[in-house]
Write a protein that holds these residues in place. Structure first.
Motif, PDB file in Angstrom:
ATOM      1  N   GLU A 175      -3.768  19.397   5.415  1.00 51.69           N
ATOM      2  CA  GLU A 175      -4.094  18.066   5.930  1.00 51.69           C
ATOM      3  C   GLU A 175      -2.847  17.183   5.885  1.00 51.69           C
ATOM      4  O   GLU A 175      -2.026  17.306   4.980  1.00 51.69           O
ATOM      5  CB  GLU A 175      -5.214  17.431   5.090  1.00 51.69           C
ATOM      6  CG  GLU A 175      -5.721  16.106   5.602  1.00 51.69           C
ATOM      7  CD  GLU A 175      -6.811  15.522   4.711  1.00 51.69           C
ATOM      8  OE1 GLU A 175      -7.621  14.736   5.212  1.00 51.69           O
ATOM      9  OE2 GLU A 175      -6.818  15.858   3.497  1.00 51.69           O
ATOM     10  N   ARG A 176      -2.698  16.311   6.876  1.00 50.33           N
ATOM     11  CA  ARG A 176      -1.629  15.308   6.870  1.00 50.33           C
ATOM     12  C   ARG A 176      -2.262  13.928   6.664  1.00 50.33           C
ATOM     13  O   ARG A 176      -3.152  13.528   7.410  1.00 50.33           O
ATOM     14  CB  ARG A 176      -0.857  15.327   8.175  1.00 50.33           C
ATOM     15  CG  ARG A 176       0.363  14.378   8.175  1.00 50.33           C
ATOM     16  CD  ARG A 176       1.031  14.353   9.544  1.00 50.33           C
ATOM     17  NE  ARG A 176       1.518  15.665   9.926  1.00 50.33           N
ATOM     18  CZ  ARG A 176       2.683  16.177   9.537  1.00 50.33           C
ATOM     19  NH1 ARG A 176       3.486  15.482   8.741  1.00 50.33           N
ATOM     20  NH2 ARG A 176       3.058  17.372   9.927  1.00 50.33           N
ATOM     21  N   VAL A 177      -1.803  13.202   5.671  1.00 53.14           N
ATOM     22  CA  VAL A 177      -2.343  11.891   5.328  1.00 53.14           C
ATOM     23  C   VAL A 177      -1.250  10.845   5.509  1.00 53.14           C
ATOM     24  O   VAL A 177      -0.139  11.002   4.989  1.00 53.14           O
ATOM     25  CB  VAL A 177      -2.870  11.863   3.868  1.00 53.14           C
ATOM     26  CG1 VAL A 177      -3.436  10.481   3.542  1.00 53.14           C
ATOM     27  CG2 VAL A 177      -3.946  12.937   3.669  1.00 53.14           C
ATOM     28  N   GLY A 178      -1.524   9.799   6.255  1.00 54.63           N
ATOM     29  CA  GLY A 178      -0.555   8.727   6.490  1.00 54.63           C
ATOM     30  C   GLY A 178      -1.191   7.352   6.330  1.00 54.63           C
ATOM     31  O   GLY A 178      -2.397   7.231   6.100  1.00 54.63           O
ATOM     32  N   ALA A 223       0.863  -1.177   0.000  1.00 50.19           N
ATOM     33  CA  ALA A 223       0.000   0.000   0.000  1.00 50.19           C
ATOM     34  C   ALA A 223       0.899   1.227   0.000  1.00 50.19           C
ATOM     35  O   ALA A 223       1.918   1.254   0.690  1.00 50.19           O
ATOM     36  CB  ALA A 223      -0.912   0.006   1.227  1.00 50.19           C
ATOM     37  N   ARG A 224       0.541   2.219  -0.795  1.00 48.18           N
ATOM     38  CA  ARG A 224       1.382   3.417  -0.873  1.00 48.18           C
ATOM     39  C   ARG A 224       0.507   4.663  -0.999  1.00 48.18           C
ATOM     40  O   ARG A 224      -0.668   4.602  -1.384  1.00 48.18           O
ATOM     41  CB  ARG A 224       2.331   3.327  -2.075  1.00 48.18           C
ATOM     42  CG  ARG A 224       1.654   3.304  -3.420  1.00 48.18           C
ATOM     43  CD  ARG A 224       2.668   3.448  -4.570  1.00 48.18           C
ATOM     44  NE  ARG A 224       3.632   2.370  -4.546  1.00 48.18           N
ATOM     45  CZ  ARG A 224       3.448   1.212  -5.201  1.00 48.18           C
ATOM     46  NH1 ARG A 224       2.331   1.002  -5.878  1.00 48.18           N
ATOM     47  NH2 ARG A 224       4.364   0.284  -5.166  1.00 48.18           N
ATOM     48  N   LEU A 225       1.080   5.778  -0.656  1.00 48.95           N
ATOM     49  CA  LEU A 225       0.458   7.091  -0.852  1.00 48.95           C
ATOM     50  C   LEU A 225       1.154   7.786  -2.018  1.00 48.95           C
ATOM     51  O   LEU A 225       2.387   7.768  -2.099  1.00 48.95           O
ATOM     52  CB  LEU A 225       0.585   7.950   0.411  1.00 48.95           C
ATOM     53  CG  LEU A 225      -0.242   7.521   1.629  1.00 48.95           C
ATOM     54  CD1 LEU A 225       0.102   8.411   2.817  1.00 48.95           C
ATOM     55  CD2 LEU A 225      -1.722   7.582   1.337  1.00 48.95           C
ATOM     56  N   ARG A 226       0.375   8.360  -2.902  1.00 48.03           N
ATOM     57  CA  ARG A 226       0.950   9.088  -4.037  1.00 48.03           C
ATOM     58  C   ARG A 226       0.267  10.452  -4.128  1.00 48.03           C
ATOM     59  O   ARG A 226      -0.957  10.557  -4.153  1.00 48.03           O
ATOM     60  CB  ARG A 226       0.730   8.310  -5.336  1.00 48.03           C
ATOM     61  CG  ARG A 226       1.391   8.956  -6.547  1.00 48.03           C
ATOM     62  CD  ARG A 226       1.341   8.002  -7.738  1.00 48.03           C
ATOM     63  NE  ARG A 226      -0.012   7.677  -8.131  1.00 48.03           N
ATOM     64  CZ  ARG A 226      -0.708   8.380  -9.038  1.00 48.03           C
ATOM     65  NH1 ARG A 226      -0.170   9.445  -9.612  1.00 48.03           N
ATOM     66  NH2 ARG A 226      -1.934   8.028  -9.342  1.00 48.03           N
ATOM     67  N   LYS A 227       1.077  11.513  -4.168  1.00 47.81           N
ATOM     68  CA  LYS A 227       0.558  12.871  -4.232  1.00 47.81           C
ATOM     69  C   LYS A 227       0.708  13.406  -5.656  1.00 47.81           C
ATOM     70  O   LYS A 227       1.773  13.273  -6.266  1.00 47.81           O
ATOM     71  CB  LYS A 227       1.307  13.771  -3.243  1.00 47.81           C
ATOM     72  CG  LYS A 227       0.754  15.189  -3.169  1.00 47.81           C
ATOM     73  CD  LYS A 227       1.394  15.976  -2.042  1.00 47.81           C
ATOM     74  CE  LYS A 227       2.837  16.330  -2.334  1.00 47.81           C
ATOM     75  NZ  LYS A 227       3.397  17.255  -1.331  1.00 47.81           N
ATOM     76  N   TYR A 228      -0.365  13.968  -6.186  1.00 53.04           N
ATOM     77  CA  TYR A 228      -0.306  14.556  -7.522  1.00 53.04           C
ATOM     78  C   TYR A 228      -1.133  15.842  -7.529  1.00 53.04           C
ATOM     79  O   TYR A 228      -1.864  16.148  -6.586  1.00 53.04           O
ATOM     80  CB  TYR A 228      -0.806  13.571  -8.586  1.00 53.04           C
ATOM     81  CG  TYR A 228      -2.209  13.076  -8.389  1.00 53.04           C
ATOM     82  CD1 TYR A 228      -3.288  13.688  -9.045  1.00 53.04           C
ATOM     83  CD2 TYR A 228      -2.471  11.997  -7.550  1.00 53.04           C
ATOM     84  CE1 TYR A 228      -4.577  13.240  -8.864  1.00 53.04           C
ATOM     85  CE2 TYR A 228      -3.747  11.534  -7.359  1.00 53.04           C
ATOM     86  CZ  TYR A 228      -4.809  12.165  -8.011  1.00 53.04           C
ATOM     87  OH  TYR A 228      -6.092  11.715  -7.840  1.00 53.04           O
ATOM     88  N   VAL A 229      -1.020  16.622  -8.597  1.00 58.01           N
ATOM     89  CA  VAL A 229      -1.614  17.959  -8.673  1.00 58.01           C
ATOM     90  C   VAL A 229      -2.767  17.959  -9.663  1.00 58.01           C
ATOM     91  O   VAL A 229      -2.658  17.424 -10.773  1.00 58.01           O
ATOM     92  CB  VAL A 229      -0.569  19.011  -9.110  1.00 58.01           C
ATOM     93  CG1 VAL A 229      -1.208  20.393  -9.233  1.00 58.01           C
ATOM     94  CG2 VAL A 229       0.583  19.043  -8.111  1.00 58.01           C
ATOM     95  N   VAL A 230      -3.883  18.537  -9.259  1.00 60.75           N
ATOM     96  CA  VAL A 230      -5.025  18.739 -10.154  1.00 60.75           C
ATOM     97  C   VAL A 230      -5.368  20.228 -10.133  1.00 60.75           C
ATOM     98  O   VAL A 230      -5.005  20.957  -9.202  1.00 60.75           O
ATOM     99  CB  VAL A 230      -6.241  17.890  -9.723  1.00 60.75           C
ATOM    100  CG1 VAL A 230      -5.927  16.405  -9.815  1.00 60.75           C
ATOM    101  CG2 VAL A 230      -6.684  18.253  -8.315  1.00 60.75           C
ATOM    102  N   SER A 231      -6.067  20.699 -11.142  1.00 55.20           N
ATOM    103  CA  SER A 231      -6.476  22.115 -11.243  1.00 55.20           C
ATOM    104  C   SER A 231      -7.991  22.195 -11.192  1.00 55.20           C
ATOM    105  O   SER A 231      -8.704  21.325 -11.732  1.00 55.20           O
ATOM    106  CB  SER A 231      -5.974  22.732 -12.554  1.00 55.20           C
ATOM    107  OG  SER A 231      -4.554  22.699 -12.594  1.00 55.20           O
TER     108      SER A 231
END
Length: 265
Positions: A224-227, A161-169
């Protein structure tokens, strides 16, 4: 108790005589010279082993728990215990006092010092694959074995399981209040002519107008902090497999109902 060194008529004993003795740690002790058989039980109890330099010394070694294979005899006592054992001076057996001294030295008794592998009623060595064994009471017996299913758990990787951060507009609209200035002509009558300049000529009057201009800027703020938190979830899983067991049938032996039920286990 008097013991004899009779060996004739039992070729099992002939195979042991001359074998190399190894102690409980696998260290070589010496060669078997004679076998001493208890008169009361008919079981081999001691072997005399040539030890020392050039085999000049002789020691009695207990056969309890010993294992014989080909020309090797593995005994259940240490080399030091054999070396420190009371010395045997006679080839004609041991007296009751000598017997007692030897048993005490090796921590044995007359009840557990015999070698049950060979005795008065010992059959010929079993052929390969034969599981027949001699019981402690001198009766013939078979060892019945069965397989048991041993089940445990082993921790292994089941996934990631992993967290991935990406950018949306996205479009964002914000309503802010604004204002501006407007000019209107205001007319009022003059009631006192002497209070104003009444000369005729050209003149200008000017005012500065103001208006709010919307200014938009952007700033980045943490929201927000997501873990990832791993939780242990417990459950049960049934494991099935086929196991084998041996059964023992009797042939030519009268059995009671109780014995028959036991034999079917």
């Amino acid at each position: 108790m008097k013991e004899s060194c009779e060996m004739a008529g039992n070729k099992n004993f002939d195979a042991v005589v001359g074998s190399t003795v190894f102690d409980s740690a696998g260290d070589k002790v010496g060669k078997v010279e004679q076998i001493y058989i208890a008169d009361d039980s008919g079981q081999p109890r001691w072997v005399s082993v040539k030890t020392g330099l050039f085999g000049t010394s002789k020691s009695l070694v207990p056969l309890a728990g010993a294992k014989h294979s080909l020309d090797r005899l593995d005994v259940a006592v240490s080399k030091d215990a054999i070396k420190d054992a009371p010395h045997l001076d006679s080839d004609n057996g041991t007296s009751e006092a000598e017997e007692t001294t030897l048993l005490e030295h090796y921590g044995l008794t007359t009840g557990n010092s015999g070698w049950t592998q060979y005795g008065k009623h010992t059959p010929e060595p079993a052929s390969a694959g034969d599981t027949a064994e001699r019981g402690a009471t001198g009766t013939e017996s078979l060892v019945r074995s069965e397989e048991r299913l041993n089940v445990g758990t082993q921790r292994e990787e089941a996934g990631r399981a992993r967290l991935r951060k990406y950018v949306v507009s996205e479009e964002q609209s914000v309503t802010v209040p604004v204002s501006h200035e407007e000019v209107q002509v205001v007319r009022e009558p003059i009631t006192d002519a002497t209070a104003v300049d009444s000369s005729i000529g050209e003149a200008d009057a000017e005012v500065t107008l103001h208006a709010d201009r919307v200014v938009a800027t952007k700033e980045t703020v943490p929201v927000e902090r997501v873990g990832l938190a791993v939780n242990e979830v417990h459950g049960e899983q049934t494991v099935s497999d086929t196991v084998r067991k041996e059964r023992i049938d009797t042939d030519g032996v009268a059995t009671t109902d109780h014995d028959a039920k036991r034999g079917r286990k």
